[in-house]
Design a protein around this motif. Structure first.
Motif, short mmCIF file in Angstrom:
data_model
loop_
_atom_site.label_atom_id
_atom_site.label_comp_id
_atom_site.label_asym_id
_atom_site.label_seq_id
_atom_site.Cartn_x
_atom_site.Cartn_y
_atom_site.Cartn_z
N MET A 84 0.88 -1.00 -0.14
CA MET A 84 -0.05 -0.04 0.16
C MET A 84 0.92 1.04 0.00
O MET A 84 0.56 1.97 -1.08
CB MET A 84 -0.82 -0.26 1.22
N GLN A 85 1.74 1.17 0.60
CA GLN A 85 3.06 2.42 1.36
C GLN A 85 3.38 3.05 -0.62
O GLN A 85 3.64 3.71 -1.19
CB GLN A 85 3.38 2.02 1.81
N VAL A 86 3.86 1.54 -1.26
CA VAL A 86 4.66 1.83 -2.26
C VAL A 86 4.02 1.94 -3.99
O VAL A 86 4.03 2.92 -4.48
CB VAL A 86 5.50 0.28 -2.92
N GLY A 87 2.81 1.58 -3.89
CA GLY A 87 1.32 2.14 -4.35
C GLY A 87 1.05 3.59 -4.47
O GLY A 87 1.00 4.71 -4.94
N ALA A 88 1.05 4.23 -2.81
CA ALA A 88 0.90 5.69 -2.64
C ALA A 88 1.84 6.41 -3.38
O ALA A 88 1.60 7.00 -3.84
CB ALA A 88 0.67 5.90 -1.04
N ALA A 89 3.32 6.17 -2.57
CA ALA A 89 4.31 6.27 -3.83
C ALA A 89 4.59 6.76 -5.05
O ALA A 89 5.08 7.70 -5.47
CB ALA A 89 5.56 5.96 -2.48
N ASP A 90 4.09 6.12 -5.97
CA ASP A 90 4.83 5.73 -7.05
C ASP A 90 3.25 6.49 -7.14
O ASP A 90 3.47 7.27 -8.97
CB ASP A 90 3.93 4.22 -7.69
N THR A 91 2.06 6.47 -7.44
CA THR A 91 0.87 7.68 -7.39
C THR A 91 1.44 9.40 -7.19
O THR A 91 1.19 9.83 -8.60
CB THR A 91 -0.12 7.73 -6.94
N PHE A 92 2.11 9.66 -6.16
CA PHE A 92 2.35 10.06 -5.98
C PHE A 92 3.64 11.23 -6.51
O PHE A 92 4.00 12.14 -6.61
CB PHE A 92 2.37 11.56 -4.76
N LEU A 93 4.54 9.69 -6.78
CA LEU A 93 6.01 10.83 -7.21
C LEU A 93 6.35 9.96 -8.18
O LEU A 93 7.20 8.70 -8.53
CB LEU A 93 7.32 10.47 -5.63
N GLU A 94 5.29 9.89 -9.35
CA GLU A 94 6.00 9.50 -10.36
C GLU A 94 7.15 10.14 -11.48
O GLU A 94 7.31 8.88 -11.59
CB GLU A 94 4.61 9.45 -11.83
N LEU A 128 12.92 0.53 0.40
CA LEU A 128 13.11 -0.52 1.66
C LEU A 128 13.59 0.00 3.31
O LEU A 128 12.33 -0.25 3.59
CB LEU A 128 14.06 -1.95 1.68
N LEU A 129 14.02 0.87 2.89
CA LEU A 129 14.55 1.42 4.66
C LEU A 129 13.25 1.90 4.67
O LEU A 129 12.96 1.87 5.95
CB LEU A 129 15.51 2.13 4.97
N THR A 130 12.49 3.14 3.73
CA THR A 130 11.65 3.45 4.62
C THR A 130 10.55 3.19 4.69
O THR A 130 9.43 3.07 5.70
CB THR A 130 11.22 4.67 3.57
N SER A 131 10.24 2.08 3.69
CA SER A 131 8.80 1.14 4.18
C SER A 131 9.35 -0.01 5.12
O SER A 131 8.15 0.43 6.19
CB SER A 131 8.61 -0.21 3.39
N LEU A 132 10.27 -0.07 5.91
CA LEU A 132 10.86 -0.37 7.08
C LEU A 132 10.18 -0.36 8.78
O LEU A 132 9.68 -0.02 9.21
CB LEU A 132 12.08 -1.63 7.38
N ALA A 133 11.10 1.04 8.64
CA ALA A 133 10.48 2.41 8.82
C ALA A 133 9.68 2.76 9.29
O ALA A 133 9.03 2.89 10.66
CB ALA A 133 12.20 3.40 8.95
N THR A 134 8.87 3.17 8.84
CA THR A 134 7.12 3.39 8.64
C THR A 134 6.21 2.54 9.26
O THR A 134 5.53 3.26 9.91
CB THR A 134 6.66 4.09 7.15
N SER A 135 6.65 1.33 8.90
CA SER A 135 5.76 -0.24 9.22
C SER A 135 6.03 0.14 11.07
O SER A 135 5.35 -0.62 11.40
CB SER A 135 6.61 -1.62 8.60
N THR A 136 7.61 0.34 11.61
CA THR A 136 8.28 0.05 12.10
C THR A 136 7.42 1.06 13.43
O THR A 136 7.15 0.57 14.37
CB THR A 136 9.55 0.13 12.40
N LEU A 137 7.07 2.13 12.40
CA LEU A 137 6.74 3.17 13.46
C LEU A 137 5.76 2.85 13.84
O LEU A 137 4.51 3.67 14.67
CB LEU A 137 7.24 4.67 12.64
#
Length: 53
Positions: free
Chosen positions: A1-11, A21-30
């Motif tokens: 879901m995070q990757v899809g949202a990022a793809d939508t806004f940051l084409e 990967l590190l950003t996704s891991l950090a946000t999921s952990t938080l």
């Protein structure tokens, strides 16, 4: 879901797998830490089937 949202806004941005990967891991952990803290403070309650003893 995070990757899809990022793809939508940051084409137009170049993809960086390691950074993504590190950003996704950090946000999921938080997110997990925030949920655990809310449950421990009795601000958020779990359904009885998932309640901790």
């Amino acid at each position: 879901m995070q990757v899809g949202a990022a793809d939508t806004f940051l084409e137009n941005k170049e993809k960086n797998f390691k950074k993504d990967l590190l950003t996704s891991l950090a946000t999921s952990t938080l997110y997990t830490i925030v949920v655990v803290v809310l449950v421990k403070l009795n601000i958020f309650s779990l359904p009885m089937e998932l309640a901790l003893p």
